[in-house]
Design an enzyme around this catalytic site. Structure first.
Site, PDB file in Angstrom:
ATOM      1  N   HIS A  16     -32.574  42.736 -59.884  1.00 10.33           N
ATOM      2  CA  HIS A  16     -33.974  43.083 -59.680  1.00 10.33           C
ATOM      3  C   HIS A  16     -34.428  44.173 -60.639  1.00 10.33           C
ATOM      4  CE1 HIS A  16     -33.956  41.354 -55.310  1.00 10.33           C
ATOM      5  NE2 HIS A  16     -34.099  40.428 -56.246  1.00 10.33           N
ATOM      6  N   HIS A  66     -35.070  30.518 -62.495  1.00 11.38           N
ATOM      7  CA  HIS A  66     -34.653  31.644 -63.331  1.00 11.38           C
ATOM      8  C   HIS A  66     -34.153  31.168 -64.691  1.00 11.38           C
ATOM      9  CE1 HIS A  66     -34.956  34.842 -60.306  1.00 11.38           C
ATOM     10  NE2 HIS A  66     -34.434  34.006 -59.433  1.00 11.38           N
TER      11      HIS A  66
END
Length: 421
Positions: free
Chosen positions: A265, A394
């Site tokens: 993150h 992703h």
């Protein structure tokens, strides 16, 4: 957990002998095809997209997850805008599921998942899921697909009225089905994905207020909380946004709410801060400074810290590894962050890391059928946190960002949201 002074943005040099990637362009084109093929394999004819097993066949033991359907729809929309002749049908398939199967016709909003008969198996209204509905609808609308504008208008209303807390400048985590009780928890993960979705909404609608909301979230979580904790971003909070450092200590490998701080993150935020910077008329200078600091902290505390290449999943508040699994999504976000910060700054250290990350991905994560979702601490296939290959979101975005990079793939395709392209 003790607050510590803000660190500088100095970036750890990449390992000596940064690898040359002479055939990267060809490899990226091939990856685009492979990842889209995986997306097509996940189509459920009755509606939505399947969670795939490791051999890319439907996992019929899983329900139809809203976040997977949204991510596949978003990827298909990007592919359609990049000229893929078959992607439009995938976008339309996703719009149909989000407009009917996964939507709550009674109370509005979207279920977390439904079973194969369309019965909700998770009827909470989660900010995480709604962020991805907004992302998918925004991307589909920009792709000009039928039904996308109606879906976008619907989700914009729900996200604004139910999830945005204007007093706090932040996002509510979740509600019960009829919107009468909100969860006694706030999370950085759903907030981060709302930032991505808000940027996509701003691009799709021309409404700059969505980017302003994204800045408020980033100011609080990154320039506030992450900086106060020396870039160890707290992930879990009370309803008044007090950090909960021990949250899920007994479930450290939770796929959505793990204990500790999540290295991936930090990298995802580094990219998002620069995407936000690019769309604001007067962006604050800290967006770049903080993006560099997050990247530096991630490679210093997360890359090969236990003796093997790859990023560990989580660390505790003393920088000790907690979950050592190597997640494909973390490496994909590292690639996106490295090339985005390099393009913004011209600093060669990010290009060096970018090459290191791609070399590792090709060596350890990617096989002839695509990206393995998880490896263990010895870089062998594992399923401690994730089983199978749920989606390509992703990885596909990492490929698009790489193909759009100057000198590394030509002027080429769109980056996610076109913000960094």
């Amino acid at each position: 957990m003790t607050d510590v002074p803000r660190s500088d943005a100095a970036t750890t040099p990449a390992p000596a002998g940064s690898p040359d990637l002479p055939d990267l362009d060809e490899f990226l084109v091939d990856q685009t095809r492979t990842l889209l093929d995986t997306a097509r394999r996940s189509v459920r004819p009755e509606g939505g997209f399947w969670w795939l097993t490791d051999d890319r066949t439907p996992d019929r033991g899983e329900p139809i997850h809203t976040w997977i359907t949204c991510r596949m729809t978003h990827v298909a929309a990007l592919a359609h805008r990049n000229g893929d002749p078959d992607a439009a049908a995938l976008v339309d398939h996703g719009i149909a599921a989000l407009s009917t199967l996964l939507r709550d016709d009674r109370y509005g909003g979207w279920f977390g998942a439904v079973d194969q008969q369309g019965v909700p198996v998770n009827d909470r209204k989660a900010g995480y899921d709604h962020a991805f509905v907004l992302l998918a609808a925004s991307s589909a609308a920009r792709a000009g697909r039928p039904g996308a504008d109606t879906l976008l208008a619907d989700v914009l209303t729900v996200v604004r009225d139910r999830f945005w807390d204007d007093d706090a400048g932040a996002v509510r985590e979740s509600w019960n089905r009829d919107w009468t009780v909100t969860e006694d928890y706030r999370g950085a993960n759903s907030s981060m994905h709302m930032v991505e979705a808000y940027l996509a909404a701003a691009a799709a609608t021309g409404d700059a207020s969505w980017a302003d909301r994204a800045l408020r979230i980033a100011t609080h979580l990154v320039h506030g909380e992450a900086a106060r904790h020396d870039w160890r971003l707290p992930e879990h909070f009370t309803t008044d946004w007090t950090p909960l450092p021990d949250y899920n200590r007994d479930q450290p490998a939770d796929p959505f709410r793990p204990y500790g701080s999540t290295i991936g993150h930090w990298l995802e935020w580094a990219r998002l801060l620069l995407e936000l910077e690019a769309v604001l008329p007067q962006p604050p200078s800290w967006l770049l400074t903080d993006a560099r600091a997050l990247f530096a902290a991630a490679v210093r505390r997360g890359w090969a810290v236990d003796g093997a290449d790859g990023f560990i999943y989580t660390i505790d508040w003393d920088d000790r590894p907690v979950v050592r699994s190597r997640m494909h999504w973390v490496l994909a976000e590292a690639i996106g962050a490295a090339i985005t910060v390099h393009r913004r700054t011209g600093d060669a250290v990010y290009l060096d890391w970018y090459r290191v990350f791609w070399a590792y991905a090709r060596r350890s994560l990617i096989d002839q059928t695509g990206w393995r979702h998880e490896l263990d601490a010895q870089n062998l296939p594992a399923d401690t946190v994730w089983h199978g290959r749920p989606d390509v979101y992703h990885a596909y975005q990492a490929v698009l960002l790489s193909r759009a990079a100057d000198g590394l793939g030509g002027p080429g395709p769109l980056a996610p949201g076109e913000v960094t392209a």
